[in-house]
Design an enzyme around this catalytic site. Sequence first.
Site, PDB file in Angstrom:
ATOM      1  N   LYS A  57      -3.913 -22.797   1.916  1.00 56.14           N
ATOM      2  CA  LYS A  57      -5.328 -22.473   1.703  1.00 56.14           C
ATOM      3  C   LYS A  57      -5.649 -22.457   0.213  1.00 56.14           C
ATOM      4  O   LYS A  57      -6.706 -22.936  -0.200  1.00 56.14           O
ATOM      5  CB  LYS A  57      -5.670 -21.141   2.364  1.00 56.14           C
ATOM      6  CG  LYS A  57      -5.669 -21.229   3.888  1.00 56.14           C
ATOM      7  CD  LYS A  57      -5.872 -19.871   4.523  1.00 56.14           C
ATOM      8  CE  LYS A  57      -5.808 -19.980   6.043  1.00 56.14           C
ATOM      9  NZ  LYS A  57      -5.901 -18.667   6.703  1.00 56.14           N
ATOM     10  N   HIS A 107       3.194  -5.848   5.119  1.00 53.28           N
ATOM     11  CA  HIS A 107       3.403  -5.724   6.564  1.00 53.28           C
ATOM     12  C   HIS A 107       2.921  -4.361   7.040  1.00 53.28           C
ATOM     13  O   HIS A 107       2.943  -3.394   6.300  1.00 53.28           O
ATOM     14  CB  HIS A 107       4.898  -5.793   6.921  1.00 53.28           C
ATOM     15  CG  HIS A 107       5.650  -6.880   6.253  1.00 53.28           C
ATOM     16  ND1 HIS A 107       6.258  -6.720   5.032  1.00 53.28           N
ATOM     17  CD2 HIS A 107       5.886  -8.157   6.636  1.00 53.28           C
ATOM     18  CE1 HIS A 107       6.844  -7.854   4.701  1.00 53.28           C
ATOM     19  NE2 HIS A 107       6.629  -8.737   5.643  1.00 53.28           N
TER      20      HIS A 107
END
Length: 140
Positions: A57, A107
């Site tokens: 991206k 995470h």
Amino acid sequence: MQIGVDIIEINRIKKACQRKAFEKRFFTCRELSEINGKKNYYMHLSGKFAAKEAVVKALGTGFRNIKWKDIEILSDISGKPIVAITGKALEIFKSKNFKSMLVTISHSKEYAIAFAVALGGAADESSKSLYHEEDGSNSR
């Protein structure tokens, strides 16, 4: 400079790994060996997957003509993620005059998220702000 971000459900990657070909298709031997035997294997694998998505991206291409293994997410000695780019991804990186690619991974219990920044590069009109400082107006 360009940015990219991606988030992935850890359980989605864990389920995908039930297919033996999944890991070998998306990750290099170096990536897998770094996390092999770690307690939170799927969490780390998910972070690497999200980081690869964030990198493409930031390159502005997605995975069009880029192989998953052209982007490696490795760790330095302190555990900080680093990006190694080869193949078509490297060609695109160089053609856009980027100087470096930074990535960070985080995470939670259920998700892994990654943010990538491609530094350098040619000026990109599409990334300029639409806000005009002179008069405080919006150009739209």
